[in-house]
Design a protein around this motif. Structure first.
Motif, mmCIF file in Angstrom:
data_model
loop_
_atom_site.group_PDB
_atom_site.id
_atom_site.type_symbol
_atom_site.label_atom_id
_atom_site.label_comp_id
_atom_site.label_asym_id
_atom_site.label_seq_id
_atom_site.Cartn_x
_atom_site.Cartn_y
_atom_site.Cartn_z
ATOM 1 N N GLU A 26 0.826 -1.192 0.000
ATOM 2 C CA GLU A 26 0.000 0.000 0.000
ATOM 3 C C GLU A 26 0.865 1.249 0.000
ATOM 4 O O GLU A 26 1.981 1.256 0.474
ATOM 5 C CB GLU A 26 -0.909 0.024 1.235
ATOM 6 C CG GLU A 26 -1.894 -1.117 1.290
ATOM 7 C CD GLU A 26 -1.316 -2.346 1.955
ATOM 8 O OE1 GLU A 26 -0.171 -2.278 2.425
ATOM 9 O OE2 GLU A 26 -2.001 -3.366 1.991
ATOM 10 N N ASN A 28 0.907 5.658 0.647
ATOM 11 C CA ASN A 28 0.228 6.774 1.290
ATOM 12 C C ASN A 28 0.112 7.972 0.368
ATOM 13 O O ASN A 28 -0.237 9.060 0.790
ATOM 14 C CB ASN A 28 0.969 7.184 2.567
ATOM 15 C CG ASN A 28 2.373 7.665 2.284
ATOM 16 O OD1 ASN A 28 2.800 7.681 1.134
ATOM 17 N ND2 ASN A 28 3.091 8.062 3.309
ATOM 18 N N PRO A 36 1.908 3.028 4.530
ATOM 19 C CA PRO A 36 0.849 4.003 4.763
ATOM 20 C C PRO A 36 1.180 4.922 5.917
ATOM 21 O O PRO A 36 1.779 4.513 6.898
ATOM 22 C CB PRO A 36 -0.375 3.130 5.081
ATOM 23 C CG PRO A 36 0.179 1.820 5.504
ATOM 24 C CD PRO A 36 1.476 1.651 4.784
ATOM 25 N N THR A 43 -4.848 4.792 9.971
ATOM 26 C CA THR A 43 -4.158 5.150 8.742
ATOM 27 C C THR A 43 -4.852 6.333 8.093
ATOM 28 O O THR A 43 -6.054 6.315 7.896
ATOM 29 C CB THR A 43 -4.172 3.952 7.782
ATOM 30 O OG1 THR A 43 -3.554 2.848 8.434
ATOM 31 C CG2 THR A 43 -3.434 4.264 6.511
ATOM 32 N N ARG A 46 -4.432 5.423 2.298
ATOM 33 C CA ARG A 46 -3.763 4.329 1.605
ATOM 34 C C ARG A 46 -4.115 4.421 0.130
ATOM 35 O O ARG A 46 -5.235 4.787 -0.219
ATOM 36 C CB ARG A 46 -4.241 2.972 2.125
ATOM 37 C CG ARG A 46 -3.618 2.489 3.410
ATOM 38 C CD ARG A 46 -4.269 1.181 3.801
ATOM 39 N NE ARG A 46 -3.546 0.495 4.837
ATOM 40 C CZ ARG A 46 -3.965 -0.623 5.418
ATOM 41 N NH1 ARG A 46 -5.107 -1.170 5.051
ATOM 42 N NH2 ARG A 46 -3.257 -1.205 6.356
ATOM 43 N N ARG A 48 -3.680 2.090 -3.568
ATOM 44 C CA ARG A 48 -3.208 0.979 -4.396
ATOM 45 C C ARG A 48 -3.586 1.320 -5.835
ATOM 46 O O ARG A 48 -4.751 1.587 -6.125
ATOM 47 C CB ARG A 48 -3.861 -0.348 -3.974
ATOM 48 C CG ARG A 48 -3.443 -1.515 -4.874
ATOM 49 C CD ARG A 48 -3.927 -2.868 -4.367
ATOM 50 N NE ARG A 48 -5.373 -2.965 -4.298
ATOM 51 C CZ ARG A 48 -6.063 -3.100 -3.168
ATOM 52 N NH1 ARG A 48 -5.434 -3.115 -2.006
ATOM 53 N NH2 ARG A 48 -7.384 -3.196 -3.189
ATOM 54 N N TRP A 170 -10.399 -2.390 3.724
ATOM 55 C CA TRP A 170 -9.266 -2.434 2.788
ATOM 56 C C TRP A 170 -9.092 -3.839 2.219
ATOM 57 O O TRP A 170 -8.919 -4.024 1.010
ATOM 58 C CB TRP A 170 -8.005 -1.973 3.503
ATOM 59 C CG TRP A 170 -6.775 -1.986 2.652
ATOM 60 C CD1 TRP A 170 -5.754 -2.892 2.690
ATOM 61 C CD2 TRP A 170 -6.419 -1.049 1.628
ATOM 62 N NE1 TRP A 170 -4.794 -2.576 1.762
ATOM 63 C CE2 TRP A 170 -5.174 -1.456 1.101
ATOM 64 C CE3 TRP A 170 -7.038 0.093 1.114
ATOM 65 C CZ2 TRP A 170 -4.538 -0.756 0.079
ATOM 66 C CZ3 TRP A 170 -6.403 0.787 0.094
ATOM 67 C CH2 TRP A 170 -5.167 0.358 -0.411
#
Length: 201
Positions: A26, A28, A36, A43, A46, A48, A170
């Protein structure tokens, strides 16, 4: 690295890629494959983006339509009389001139009217949020994401924004190549997510 279109399934297996799709660590938003960022116990963001879909949105023609599908959620304290996702769309409009925004109901999901708009758009941003998550783990409906991707087909880009920071949400979206996870649907969180979509940091 994403597999080449002409590679065999065996080549994918040799690189450890299931079904021809790799899943990088992942990000950030400060660079793919970075850990992240943490904001307190959760978090903050994130990202992807396996097939570099976020590069497309920054290179659209002015006439290319970007469709935002957001769930109907209860009013929030900072926007008691309006849709809390309007700030997300305003932030998008500051960067691209052709933004369409429509809502969907979490119970009924993506309907025929939504599918018509999806077919007319170049990029679709689907926001997932559990409108009844207070005091418990959010339960996003991944079926909405499957329906959106199936309707869009191969010639459009679908970006999924999940507006809660739970690990469960997630993981439930692990099969989708372009996902951004915001902390929640506060204005600051959503505006930061738009910055990440346009790769501004």
């Amino acid at each position: 690295m994403a597999p080449g279109r002409n590679e065999s399934p065996d080549a994918h297996e040799e690189r450890g890629e299931a079904n021809g799709v790799s899943h990088p660590q992942e990000s950030n938003g400060l660079g793919l494959n970075s850990p992240p960022m943490q904001n307190g116990a959760g978090t903050s963001l994130r990202v992807r983006d396996i097939f570099d879909s976020l590069a497309v949105i920054g290179d659209l023609d002015r006439t290319d339509a970007v469709l935002v599908l957001s769930p109907i959620v209860p009013p929030v304290s900072w926007a008691p009389n309006s849709d809390p996702f309007e700030c997300f769309c305003r932030a998008l409009e500051n960067r691209h001139s052709h933004i369409r925004h429509t809502t969907y109901d979490n119970n009924s999901g993506i309907m025929d009217t939504h599918r018509q708009l999806i077919r007319l758009s170049r990029v679709i941003i689907l926001i997932l949020a559990d409108s009844e998550a207070a005091g418990r783990t959010p339960q996003i409906n991944v079926l909405h994401a499957h329906m959106t991707v199936a309707t869009a087909g191969d010639d459009k880009r679908v970006i999924i924004v999940v507006a809660d920071s739970s690990e469960e949400s997630w993981q439930r979206l692990v099969d989708f190549p372009t996902v951004l996870q915001a902390t929640d649907y506060s204005q600051a969180s959503l505006e930061r997510t738009v910055s990440a979509i346009f790769r501004e940091f």
